[in-house]
Design a protein around this motif. Sequence first.
Motif, mmCIF file in Angstrom:
data_model
loop_
_atom_site.group_PDB
_atom_site.id
_atom_site.type_symbol
_atom_site.label_atom_id
_atom_site.label_comp_id
_atom_site.label_asym_id
_atom_site.label_seq_id
_atom_site.Cartn_x
_atom_site.Cartn_y
_atom_site.Cartn_z
ATOM 1 N N MET A 1 0.844 -1.194 0.000
ATOM 2 C CA MET A 1 0.000 0.000 0.000
ATOM 3 C C MET A 1 0.877 1.241 0.000
ATOM 4 S SD MET A 1 -2.823 1.208 2.840
ATOM 5 C CE MET A 1 -4.017 -0.065 2.408
ATOM 6 N N GLU A 2 0.607 2.143 -0.936
ATOM 7 C CA GLU A 2 1.344 3.402 -1.010
ATOM 8 C C GLU A 2 0.486 4.514 -0.407
ATOM 9 O OE1 GLU A 2 3.824 6.133 -4.198
ATOM 10 O OE2 GLU A 2 2.186 4.885 -4.952
ATOM 11 N N VAL A 3 1.091 5.314 0.457
ATOM 12 C CA VAL A 3 0.404 6.438 1.092
ATOM 13 C C VAL A 3 1.052 7.730 0.625
ATOM 14 C CG1 VAL A 3 -0.234 7.524 3.278
ATOM 15 C CG2 VAL A 3 -0.120 5.029 3.113
ATOM 16 N N VAL A 4 0.244 8.641 0.102
ATOM 17 C CA VAL A 4 0.724 9.945 -0.365
ATOM 18 C C VAL A 4 0.025 11.023 0.457
ATOM 19 C CG1 VAL A 4 0.929 11.511 -2.324
ATOM 20 C CG2 VAL A 4 1.069 9.031 -2.693
ATOM 21 N N ILE A 5 0.807 11.891 1.066
ATOM 22 C CA ILE A 5 0.279 12.986 1.880
ATOM 23 C C ILE A 5 0.558 14.296 1.155
ATOM 24 C CG2 ILE A 5 0.348 14.133 4.127
ATOM 25 C CD1 ILE A 5 1.511 11.472 5.246
ATOM 26 N N ALA A 6 -0.499 15.014 0.782
ATOM 27 C CA ALA A 6 -0.342 16.234 -0.007
ATOM 28 C C ALA A 6 -1.627 17.057 0.095
ATOM 29 C CB ALA A 6 -0.045 15.897 -1.471
ATOM 30 N N VAL A 194 -7.575 3.302 -5.761
ATOM 31 C CA VAL A 194 -7.110 4.653 -5.446
ATOM 32 C C VAL A 194 -8.110 5.280 -4.488
ATOM 33 C CG1 VAL A 194 -6.487 6.920 -6.343
ATOM 34 C CG2 VAL A 194 -6.003 4.872 -7.706
ATOM 35 N N LEU A 195 -7.725 5.406 -3.228
ATOM 36 C CA LEU A 195 -8.611 5.943 -2.195
ATOM 37 C C LEU A 195 -8.187 7.354 -1.819
ATOM 38 C CD1 LEU A 195 -10.116 4.178 0.839
ATOM 39 C CD2 LEU A 195 -8.835 6.280 1.239
ATOM 40 N N THR A 230 -3.416 2.532 -3.529
ATOM 41 C CA THR A 230 -2.869 3.863 -3.298
ATOM 42 C C THR A 230 -3.821 4.637 -2.405
ATOM 43 O OG1 THR A 230 -1.890 3.840 -5.523
ATOM 44 C CG2 THR A 230 -2.045 5.977 -4.408
ATOM 45 N N VAL A 231 -3.297 5.227 -1.335
ATOM 46 C CA VAL A 231 -4.091 6.017 -0.398
ATOM 47 C C VAL A 231 -3.609 7.462 -0.467
ATOM 48 C CG1 VAL A 231 -4.728 6.335 2.017
ATOM 49 C CG2 VAL A 231 -4.467 4.025 1.093
ATOM 50 N N LEU A 232 -4.485 8.356 -0.908
ATOM 51 C CA LEU A 232 -4.166 9.771 -1.086
ATOM 52 C C LEU A 232 -4.859 10.573 0.007
ATOM 53 C CD1 LEU A 232 -4.752 9.973 -4.965
ATOM 54 C CD2 LEU A 232 -2.592 9.569 -3.767
ATOM 55 N N VAL A 233 -4.077 11.214 0.883
ATOM 56 C CA VAL A 233 -4.652 11.911 2.033
ATOM 57 C C VAL A 233 -4.005 13.280 2.226
ATOM 58 C CG1 VAL A 233 -5.350 9.839 3.278
ATOM 59 C CG2 VAL A 233 -3.032 10.688 3.561
ATOM 60 N N LEU A 243 3.487 6.568 10.956
ATOM 61 C CA LEU A 243 4.623 6.528 10.043
ATOM 62 C C LEU A 243 4.520 7.610 8.970
ATOM 63 C CD1 LEU A 243 4.930 2.651 9.587
ATOM 64 C CD2 LEU A 243 6.259 4.129 11.106
ATOM 65 N N GLY A 244 3.856 8.700 9.304
ATOM 66 C CA GLY A 244 3.635 9.759 8.332
ATOM 67 C C GLY A 244 4.908 10.273 7.696
ATOM 68 N N GLN A 245 5.954 10.477 8.491
ATOM 69 C CA GLN A 245 7.195 11.004 7.945
ATOM 70 C C GLN A 245 7.830 10.028 6.959
ATOM 71 O OE1 GLN A 245 8.084 14.109 8.250
ATOM 72 N NE2 GLN A 245 9.746 13.685 6.809
#
Length: 260
Positions: A1-6, A194-195, A230-233, A243-245
């Motif tokens: 799972m990929e997490v993108v913070i933007a 894609v969430l 993919t998790v886009l948040v 584990l945000g960083q």
Amino acid sequence: MEVVIAPAEELAKLAADTIEAKLRENPAAVLGLATGSSPLKVYDELARRHAEDGLSFAEAKAFMLDEYVGIDADHPERYRNVIETEIASRVDFAPGAVNGPDGLAEDLVAACADYERAIESAGGVDVQLLGIGTDGHIAFNEPGSSLASRTRIKTLTAQTREDNARFFEDDLDQVPQHCLTQGLATIMSAKHLVLLATGKGKAEAVHQLVEGPISAMWPGTIMQMHPHATVLVDEAAASRLQLGQYYRQTFASKPEWQGL
């Protein structure tokens, strides 16, 4: 799972990039469409690219995640009408290319089985857009849903109905109690999930989704088992991630050619 913070605007562009790349690669791609507030900026971006850049949906097919049961065919909050307003009418889908569960069918069980067959006959969903509820539901798979579930009728929780009352003049009595929804196993059959989630109200659900144990009590956690999720948040929705960083570092160092 990929997490993108933007920021939310960037997340919408990333999701639209993924859909555009799939359509450029395969104009007859099968898309999974979600309702709710999460995908609206994505639909705006796709409509802009259609109008300004010639992005075409003419050969594509689409399947909706869910539909209310018993809501009038012309009701503005019927999900088929919402999807028509937010995306289908703004691009060049062919007539009949956008499909949804039939919440007005006389035989709802048969309608669910028909919908499963239609998705399978189309070759399955290539890119599935998703949102997540404050209680962790994806589509209308409420807490306690079977992780092996397929399209079926569900009873909405009080929390979901309260969350959705804003679409019904804040009148809870107008919110339907039942829906048809793709099951968790149906959703997991899509090739790329894609969430999108924004706002502090989604923070706990996102934390459980990404970092919690897989559990029917938080149905979205099944996505941890998907080979391409993919998790886009935004920052607010990511505020509970331990584990945000690390997720920021991973995305920042990702090869540009790789995409989502």
